[in-house]
Design a protein around this motif. Sequence first.
Motif, PDB file in Angstrom:
ATOM      1  N   UNK A  42       5.732   2.706   9.429  1.00 41.64           N
ATOM      2  CA  UNK A  42       4.368   2.291   9.728  1.00 41.64           C
ATOM      3  C   UNK A  42       3.984   1.080   8.889  1.00 41.64           C
ATOM      4  N   UNK A  43       4.387   1.079   7.622  1.00 40.70           N
ATOM      5  CA  UNK A  43       4.106  -0.063   6.760  1.00 40.70           C
ATOM      6  C   UNK A  43       4.772  -1.332   7.239  1.00 40.70           C
ATOM      7  N   UNK A  44       6.019  -1.217   7.677  1.00 41.64           N
ATOM      8  CA  UNK A  44       6.701  -2.410   8.187  1.00 41.64           C
ATOM      9  C   UNK A  44       6.067  -2.879   9.491  1.00 41.64           C
ATOM     10  N   UNK A  45       5.606  -1.934  10.330  1.00 41.47           N
ATOM     11  CA  UNK A  45       4.912  -2.302  11.555  1.00 41.47           C
ATOM     12  C   UNK A  45       3.647  -3.090  11.246  1.00 41.47           C
ATOM     13  N   UNK A  68      -5.155  -8.981   5.323  1.00 41.11           N
ATOM     14  CA  UNK A  68      -5.507  -7.564   5.187  1.00 41.11           C
ATOM     15  C   UNK A  68      -4.363  -6.690   5.682  1.00 41.11           C
ATOM     16  N   UNK A  69      -3.778  -7.053   6.817  1.00 41.00           N
ATOM     17  CA  UNK A  69      -2.639  -6.288   7.335  1.00 41.00           C
ATOM     18  C   UNK A  69      -1.435  -6.364   6.396  1.00 41.00           C
ATOM     19  N   UNK A  70      -1.199  -7.521   5.800  1.00 40.58           N
ATOM     20  CA  UNK A  70      -0.090  -7.654   4.861  1.00 40.58           C
ATOM     21  C   UNK A  70      -0.282  -6.741   3.655  1.00 40.58           C
ATOM     22  N   UNK A  71      -1.499  -6.699   3.140  1.00 41.73           N
ATOM     23  CA  UNK A  71      -1.772  -5.851   1.974  1.00 41.73           C
ATOM     24  C   UNK A  71      -1.627  -4.377   2.346  1.00 41.73           C
ATOM     25  N   UNK A  72      -2.233  -3.967   3.453  1.00 41.01           N
ATOM     26  CA  UNK A  72      -2.135  -2.566   3.865  1.00 41.01           C
ATOM     27  C   UNK A  72      -0.695  -2.174   4.191  1.00 41.01           C
ATOM     28  N   UNK A  77       4.403   0.464   2.685  1.00 39.82           N
ATOM     29  CA  UNK A  77       5.836   0.313   2.397  1.00 39.82           C
ATOM     30  C   UNK A  77       6.165   0.792   0.988  1.00 39.82           C
ATOM     31  N   UNK A  78       5.373   0.353   0.017  1.00 42.89           N
ATOM     32  CA  UNK A  78       5.641   0.699  -1.380  1.00 42.89           C
ATOM     33  C   UNK A  78       5.543   2.207  -1.607  1.00 42.89           C
ATOM     34  N   UNK A  79       4.468   2.811  -1.110  1.00 46.11           N
ATOM     35  CA  UNK A  79       4.306   4.245  -1.335  1.00 46.11           C
ATOM     36  C   UNK A  79       5.351   5.046  -0.546  1.00 46.11           C
ATOM     37  N   UNK A  80       5.709   4.583   0.638  1.00 46.03           N
ATOM     38  CA  UNK A  80       6.738   5.273   1.414  1.00 46.03           C
ATOM     39  C   UNK A  80       8.096   5.216   0.751  1.00 46.03           C
TER      40      UNK A  80
END
Length: 97
Positions: A42-45, A68-72, A77-80
């Motif tokens: 989802x993060x990569x999406x 905003x999308x890049x940060x989210x 990604x990081x937490x996953x």
Amino acid sequence: MIIFPIIIVISLVFWVYYKVAILKTDDGLTQAYFNAKSRICLGSFIFFFGINQYIFYETRISLFIGIIFLVLGGLHLYSGIKEAKHYRREWRRLNPQ
């Protein structure tokens, strides 16, 4: 650039795959691991969708929304990745080979 839509579609397909895999398993640890993997997808999406939108439109508003999308996406990604590493280690600890 055709590479970003391809990455977006692949990450969306893997996200759906991992969400369905969560429903098929009964083990809580495996479900948590699949949830972490789906969070990576989802993060990569979200991340690549933000990049693609800015490249496609190239306006100021698409830049702000893309940031905003890049940060989210980066946060997901990081937490996953952190969660997937943790649950992979736990699975290896509980199932020695």
